[in-house]
Design a protein around this motif. Sequence first.
Motif, short mmCIF file in Angstrom:
data_model
loop_
_atom_site.label_atom_id
_atom_site.label_comp_id
_atom_site.label_asym_id
_atom_site.label_seq_id
_atom_site.Cartn_x
_atom_site.Cartn_y
_atom_site.Cartn_z
N MET A 225 57.55 59.32 82.94
CA MET A 225 56.76 58.45 82.07
C MET A 225 56.42 57.14 82.77
O MET A 225 55.31 56.61 82.65
CB MET A 225 57.54 58.20 80.77
N GLY B 287 52.01 63.21 80.59
CA GLY B 287 53.17 62.58 81.22
C GLY B 287 54.29 62.28 80.24
O GLY B 287 55.47 62.52 80.52
N PHE B 288 53.93 61.80 79.05
CA PHE B 288 54.94 61.41 78.07
C PHE B 288 55.52 62.61 77.32
O PHE B 288 56.58 62.49 76.70
CB PHE B 288 54.37 60.38 77.09
N PHE C 229 48.09 60.52 79.92
CA PHE C 229 49.17 59.80 79.23
C PHE C 229 49.99 60.74 78.36
O PHE C 229 51.23 60.76 78.44
CB PHE C 229 48.57 58.68 78.38
N THR D 86 53.69 57.71 85.21
CA THR D 86 52.43 57.89 84.48
C THR D 86 51.81 56.55 84.15
O THR D 86 50.61 56.31 84.38
CB THR D 86 52.66 58.69 83.19
N VAL D 87 52.62 55.64 83.63
CA VAL D 87 52.12 54.30 83.27
C VAL D 87 51.67 53.54 84.51
O VAL D 87 50.61 52.91 84.52
CB VAL D 87 53.21 53.51 82.50
N ALA E 243 42.12 59.63 80.66
CA ALA E 243 43.31 58.78 80.68
C ALA E 243 44.28 59.18 79.57
O ALA E 243 45.50 59.25 79.78
CB ALA E 243 42.92 57.31 80.54
N ALA E 244 43.74 59.47 78.39
CA ALA E 244 44.57 59.88 77.25
C ALA E 244 45.26 61.21 77.54
O ALA E 244 46.45 61.39 77.23
CB ALA E 244 43.71 60.01 75.99
N LEU F 66 48.27 55.06 85.85
CA LEU F 66 47.11 54.68 85.05
C LEU F 66 46.81 53.19 85.19
O LEU F 66 45.64 52.79 85.18
CB LEU F 66 47.36 55.04 83.57
N SER F 67 47.85 52.38 85.35
CA SER F 67 47.65 50.94 85.50
C SER F 67 46.93 50.62 86.81
O SER F 67 46.00 49.80 86.85
CB SER F 67 48.99 50.20 85.46
N GLU G 130 49.17 69.60 85.00
CA GLU G 130 49.21 68.20 85.43
C GLU G 130 48.57 68.03 86.81
O GLU G 130 47.89 67.03 87.06
CB GLU G 130 50.65 67.68 85.45
#
Length: 304
Positions: free
Chosen positions: A115, A106-107, A103, A118-119, A99-100, A122-123, A45
């Motif tokens: 999580m 993180g999830f 994601f 992570t969101v 990005a994938a 990315l946002s 990560e």
Amino acid sequence: MSSFAEKLKKAVSISRPIFWLGPPAAYAVGLALGGTMRGPFETWEMLLLAFPLSFLLYGINDIYDFESDKKNPRKGGLWGVRLEEKDIPWVKKTAFLFAAAMFVTGFSTLNPLHMLFTVLGLSIVYFYSAPPVRLKSIPVIDSLANGGYLYICFGLGCSLSGSTLFLHPYVVLGALCVSAGHALGTIMDYDSDKSMGERTFATVLGIRATALFAFVIFAISLLVFLNSGYHSFIGLVAGSFATLLSAFVLLSPKPENAKLAFKALIAFGLVVAYFYLLKYVVFGQWFGDFSEEELSQVRILWGG
């Protein structure tokens, strides 16, 4: 040169290598203070937060600034390359893949806090440049978003243990110091941003107000540090240096002075970051080789 080699070379330039170190460093500090030791997942990560995250952030930026970058005198060198129209499809695809990967990584922890970070991360990376939000065009928010970028990387590392240390005032103040540094950068770019009609902290609120914001943040941080009971020569030098540089720009509010101050802050930050990266990550055990004196000082700082 093969097509792949050309794209790889351009991808590295797009990602602005000088900024690769900040997010992994913030993540590593979050890991250490959160009490999480190094493992394969943490290493993976952290690596995602270097080149991949930088490519994602600046690749999206360059796509949405495609037209304005054609007349941007700052483009090149440390500030990336001008994209050609043929570059946009592969930059989009590569950014999506990175990005994938972030994601899914993180999830995969099934850790709600992790999580969430992570969101959020990315946002911010996407909406910093992308319409309709485009945070970089909202004065003050543009600088706060830059501080939030590293704050979230710290939170990603910290949250793996379930720690809520990211709420500590010192962490928030540290993020605000990053915002203050970015604010000085908007003064540096004042003339070119003004000519292109860009809305930044400095172009909208003025050079002096922006310098005052940076000075107040750095000065408050220095005072808090001096009263924290934590004894660190590097911390003292960093706080004093940043405060003096911002005071210099405040007293002589010119873009060329802000450029000098901004570059000095970046250079100092890189030297310190590489020192600690080598000492505690490359040659150490993720801060596990703190001396007893260092550990006692860290406990004082964080109220432990």
